[in-house]
Design an enzyme around this catalytic site. Structure first.
Site, PDB file in Angstrom:
ATOM      1  N   LYS A 162       6.054 -11.937   5.981  1.00 34.98           N
ATOM      2  CA  LYS A 162       4.702 -11.386   6.006  1.00 34.98           C
ATOM      3  C   LYS A 162       4.245 -11.004   4.799  1.00 34.98           C
ATOM      4  O   LYS A 162       4.706 -10.640   4.004  1.00 34.98           O
ATOM      5  CB  LYS A 162       4.673 -10.347   7.076  1.00 34.98           C
ATOM      6  CG  LYS A 162       5.201  -9.074   6.866  1.00 34.98           C
ATOM      7  CD  LYS A 162       5.133  -8.149   8.073  1.00 34.98           C
ATOM      8  CE  LYS A 162       5.885  -6.747   7.713  1.00 34.98           C
ATOM      9  NZ  LYS A 162       5.649  -5.995   8.865  1.00 34.98           N
ATOM     10  N   ARG A 174       3.152   2.349  18.570  1.00 37.42           N
ATOM     11  CA  ARG A 174       2.351   1.534  17.881  1.00 37.42           C
ATOM     12  C   ARG A 174       2.087   0.499  18.810  1.00 37.42           C
ATOM     13  O   ARG A 174       0.925   0.251  19.101  1.00 37.42           O
ATOM     14  CB  ARG A 174       3.132   1.091  16.447  1.00 37.42           C
ATOM     15  CG  ARG A 174       2.036   0.385  15.440  1.00 37.42           C
ATOM     16  CD  ARG A 174       2.824   0.043  14.174  1.00 37.42           C
ATOM     17  NE  ARG A 174       3.780  -1.029  14.088  1.00 37.42           N
ATOM     18  CZ  ARG A 174       4.449  -1.279  13.081  1.00 37.42           C
ATOM     19  NH1 ARG A 174       4.136  -0.905  11.972  1.00 37.42           N
ATOM     20  NH2 ARG A 174       5.671  -1.891  13.246  1.00 37.42           N
ATOM     21  N   TYR A 203     -11.907   3.515 -22.464  1.00 35.34           N
ATOM     22  CA  TYR A 203     -13.024   3.821 -21.532  1.00 35.34           C
ATOM     23  C   TYR A 203     -13.351   5.380 -21.442  1.00 35.34           C
ATOM     24  O   TYR A 203     -12.183   5.943 -20.999  1.00 35.34           O
ATOM     25  CB  TYR A 203     -13.334   3.444 -20.184  1.00 35.34           C
ATOM     26  CG  TYR A 203     -13.702   1.793 -20.349  1.00 35.34           C
ATOM     27  CD1 TYR A 203     -14.981   1.410 -20.973  1.00 35.34           C
ATOM     28  CD2 TYR A 203     -12.930   0.984 -19.623  1.00 35.34           C
ATOM     29  CE1 TYR A 203     -15.359   0.196 -20.905  1.00 35.34           C
ATOM     30  CE2 TYR A 203     -13.245  -0.560 -19.752  1.00 35.34           C
ATOM     31  CZ  TYR A 203     -14.472  -0.931 -20.297  1.00 35.34           C
ATOM     32  OH  TYR A 203     -14.911  -2.014 -20.322  1.00 35.34           O
ATOM     33  N   MET A 232     -10.099  -3.088 -16.443  1.00 33.30           N
ATOM     34  CA  MET A 232      -9.828  -4.278 -15.299  1.00 33.30           C
ATOM     35  C   MET A 232      -8.600  -5.212 -15.919  1.00 33.30           C
ATOM     36  O   MET A 232      -7.989  -5.438 -14.959  1.00 33.30           O
ATOM     37  CB  MET A 232     -11.122  -4.955 -15.306  1.00 33.30           C
ATOM     38  CG  MET A 232     -11.224  -6.089 -14.052  1.00 33.30           C
ATOM     39  SD  MET A 232     -12.472  -7.048 -13.852  1.00 33.30           S
ATOM     40  CE  MET A 232     -13.578  -5.811 -13.187  1.00 33.30           C
TER      41      MET A 232
END
Length: 815
Positions: free
Chosen positions: A483, A582, A709, A758
């Protein structure tokens, strides 16, 4: 090898049924990777876990007409059978005869680490000094070593074979088969150490290989190794190597300050430049030099050979290509062995069409006509759509290839022809000698071009699965969880590999994940763990099996089955609630569940639950309560149903901590990726995932200047700052900037400084020796490990892996 069936039977005391005069040149033991059927026999090897006789029919379907087996099957009366008492002992007996009648000089390599690298380095250095044969890949076991020895032919003068053991008394059997003249013992470490009572027992077992050796070369840094070898083999020629000055071969100078490494070999000195200065590489270099000296290679030639030594790229890369192609890149070396390995790997993929790029085979001392006839036979059996030949030599034999064949003098000619970029929806195998630089083709054909890559080692996955299987009973099934894009590694690629290795079930979270796998040719049963209401039609259409955890889901799915016209009992998997709270049916709902299932064309394929805390030792009592609840409720439901579904509750940590509760199946997830909360189990697993990039630029930043930055990092001295092309868009969380997290360069941890951007981030490399632009940077693998990286991120390894951006190129490696 080159024996008739009758000769093989005489050597091994076997029985023949069929044609005695058939010739056997190769023996295959895995029906899935038979790359050639010409003069090939299939041997059915039975183990405690599996029976090779189940795959005889598959081998015959592929074209095999000689079977070596412990039992005869009369339904295949047109096949020639060699009937043996024990298939492994037969293989060993034949290999012993073949080796002892070969009259070649032999080198036997054993140890915990470094065997395969040293074998490959020795081969690179010696193939043009002597016609040489070597173990393919890591073939060194009770089965692998005999198969390696059977490759010896009459032209070979030198054999280099690695020998591995995992349990006591195995080396005695292997030494009986193979007794090398030169014995080489590499580093003794923790590999397989769990099966031995002590390090001393492990050493005693390993050095049994040298019982009949004339010369023993060994790593003398381990004082116990040094003592045991001198105690047992004082009459032999002994040469020790290592970092300690007491060895006969050692490094004389400061490896981090001096440009060259100076090796002291008895009274001689050998100096050479090296790029990698880690302990493992240098120790292997010392062993290499020692063997070369023992074989009479002159110092100047040794230095030349070391300088020409190629990186050991014992791997095949599978990369997503343009136009829906899969690119299998094996552009690192080319000989017959590695060609066969590449063709085996190719057979693991199910795309109907495939093409091959193949270059001249360089550095093989054999008749060209015979060589390329054998090459073309191997290639023709694969039924390629197109074959592209590069090089003057191989192009002369283009008429031997049956596929549509194109010839080129060099790689650039092929690039300029544009033929490759016109191929769609195929597997393209790139197989060539390094001098042809066919890695340039990979650069053209790959879909994603990015210095930042996620490398996934498929063989490590298989190792980890097999380790967990070793804890189970032979009949216990295994479901692999794929998954979330196989935890970020690539759902199809991992599922294809697992299917090839006969995994019993695959587990996905949502139906669309399973649909995508079916569309790409995955036929293994797939369980959908969270079947959403809108996905029921797709589940039925693509033969997926849903988890059923409530009456609402049960009724809705049953309605979908009825509506589809499905006329058999549809398989479902019932989830029981045992304490995680769950999903799942509770104990008081089981009577209603069994009544609801009556007269419905649904069949419970499995009953299962999930352990919430099997990886937490302090929650053992809670976990045992979950297991007790599951035992009670599943038994009750089975009694009501009147038939026996599969039962499963153990996840990866459950397999290792609560093995007695394995039931009929277990589920493996993070465990197959080499992660365990148990430190002792972690030692047995192999790292699967490497997140890597390269240094784009290195700058000297003066005292008091800022980096990145918002000026979050300011230097307090002249600092060496490296920029690397990976950032939060690739899955690196911003919270590990500003000296929270580290990356690895040359096995040294370098802190991340300033805010993470980024697409980039900056690191302080003041403490990294010999650092330069273009050097590899490890985001996680060993330095730091995946666990350590997750700790920087204040999260778990699952989240780290699933957060890696799809734009990061995945490379699938098979060592």
């Amino acid at each position: 090898m080159n024996y008739t069936v009758q000769e093989i039977a005489a050597i091994t005391n076997a029985q023949i049924i069929g044609d005695k005069e058939l010739l056997v040149k190769n023996i295959a033991f895995d029906s899935r990777i038979i790359y050639s059927t010409k003069n090939t026999a299939f041997i059915a090897i039975n183990t405690k876990k599996n029976s090779g006789e189940k795959f005889i029919e598959s081998a015959i379907d592929r074209g095999i007409n000689i079977i070596i087996s412990e039992h005869y099957d009369p339904q295949f009366e047109d096949i020639t059978w060699i009937i043996v008492e024990n298939a492994v002992e037969f293989l060993q007996k034949l290999a012993k005869y073949h080796f002892e009648n070969s009259h070649l000089q032999s080198i036997g390599i054993t140890g915990s680490n470094g065997k395969t690298i040293l074998k490959e380095w020795l081969y690179q250095c010696l193939w043009n000094e002597f016609p040489t044969v070597k173990s393919p890949k890591s073939f060194n076991s009770q089965i692998g070593l005999p198969l390696s020895l059977l490759q010896i032919n009459s032209t070979h003068q030198l054999g280099i074979f690695e020998v591995g053991i995992s349990k006591p008394h195995e080396m005695e059997k292997l030494e009986n088969i193979f007794h090398p003249q030169i014995g080489l013992l590499t580093h003794i470490g923790s590999a397989h150490a769990a099966n031995f009572e002590s390090e001393e027992e492990l050493i005693n077992e390993k050095i049994k290989l040298f019982k009949n050796s004339k010369t023993i070369i060994y790593n003398g840094d381990n004082s116990l190794v040094d003592h045991k070898i001198k105690e047992l083999y004082s009459s032999k020629k002994l040469i020790s190597y290592g970092f300690k000055k007491e060895n006969q071969v050692f490094i004389k100078n400061d490896i981090f300050k001096d440009e060259s490494v100076i090796v002291k070999y008895f009274d001689e000195e050998i100096a050479f430049p090296v790029h990698q200065r880690d302990e493992a590489t240098l120790t292997n270099a010392l062993a290499l030099i020692t063997v070369l000296k023992e074989l009479g290679i002159e110092n100047q030639k040794i230095v030349e050979k070391i300088n020409a030594l190629k990186a050991i790229e014992m791997r095949l890369e599978a990369i997503e290509g343009i136009k829906s192609n899969i690119i299998i890149n094996d552009s690192f070396n080319l000989d017959l062995d590695s060609l066969k390995t590449a063709l085996q790997f190719l057979n693991e993929y199910k795309k109907p069409k495939k093409s091959l790029v193949l270059t001249d085979i360089v550095g093989v001392n054999s008749n060209s006509q015979e060589l390329y006839e054998e090459v073309s036979d191997l290639v023709n059996e694969q039924r390629f759509d197109s074959v592209f030949l590069i090089g003057h030599e191989i192009s002369k034999f283009s008429g031997l290839f049956k596929a549509k064949t194109f010839t080129f003098i060099n790689t650039q000619e092929l690039i300029e022809s544009k033929h490759l970029t016109e191929i769609e929806n195929q597997i393209i195998l790139l197989k060539g000698a390094r001098k042809f630089e066919i890695e340039k083709l990979k650069d053209i054909l790959e879909l994603r071009k990015h210095d930042t890559v996620l490398e996934i080692n498929l063989n490590a996955i298989l190792h980890n699965i097999n380790y967990h299987k070793s804890l189970l009973k032979p009949g216990t099934k295994m479901m692999a969880m794929v998954k979330a894009n196989s935890y970020g590694l690539g759902s199809y690629e991992i599922s294809e590999f697992l299917q090839h290795h006969h995994i019993d079930y695959l587990g996905v979270a949502f139906a669309d994940e399973g649909v995508e796998l079916r569309k790409k040719g995955i036929t293994t049963p797939i369980v959908v763990m969270n079947p959403e209401q809108h996905s029921y039609e797709a589940i039925i259409e693509y033969n997926l099996e849903p988890e059923i955890y409530s009456f609402r889901v049960l009724e809705l799915f049953y309605e979908a089955v009825q509506k589809s016209g499905y006329d058999k009992k549809y398989p479902i998997h019932v989830k029981l609630e045992t304490g995680m709270h769950r999903l799942g049916f509770k104990g008081f709902e089981l009577d209603q569940l069994s009544e609801t299932l009556e007269n419905k064309n649904l069949k419970i394929q499995s009953i299962f639950s999930h352990l919430s805390s099997s990886d937490v030792p302090t929650e053992k009592e809670f976990t045992l309560n979950q297991l007790e609840t599951f035992e009670k409720n599943s038994n009750y439901l089975i009694e009501k149903l009147g038939y026996q579904p599969i039962r499963h509750i153990l996840n990866s940590s459950g397999i290792t901590s609560y093995t007695d509760h394995q039931y009929d199946m277990v589920r493996i997830g993070i465990g197959m990726l080499g992660e365990s909360a148990n430190p002792e189990i972690q030692k047995q697993l192999q790292s699967v995932v490497s997140f890597k990039t390269v240094i784009s630029q290195i700058s000297l930043v003066e005292n008091g200047e800022s980096v990145g930055y918002s000026r979050k990092y300011k230097t307090d001295h002249q600092t060496k700052i490296a920029t690397i092309p990976v950032g939060y868009a690739d899955g690196i969380p911003r919270l590990i900037g500003n000296q929270v997290g580290n990356v690895g360069i040359h096995k040294v941890l370098a802190p991340i400084v300033g805010n993470i951007c980024m697409d980039m981030m900056m690191i302080n490399v003041d403490n990294v020796p010999n650092v330069k632009e273009g050097d590899t940077v490890t985001i996680f693998n060993a330095y730091p490990s995946l666990k350590e990286f997750a700790a920087y991120c204040k999260t778990i390894t699952y989240e780290v892996l699933t957060s890696i951006s799809p734009r990061v190129k995945r490379i699938y490696i098979k060592d």
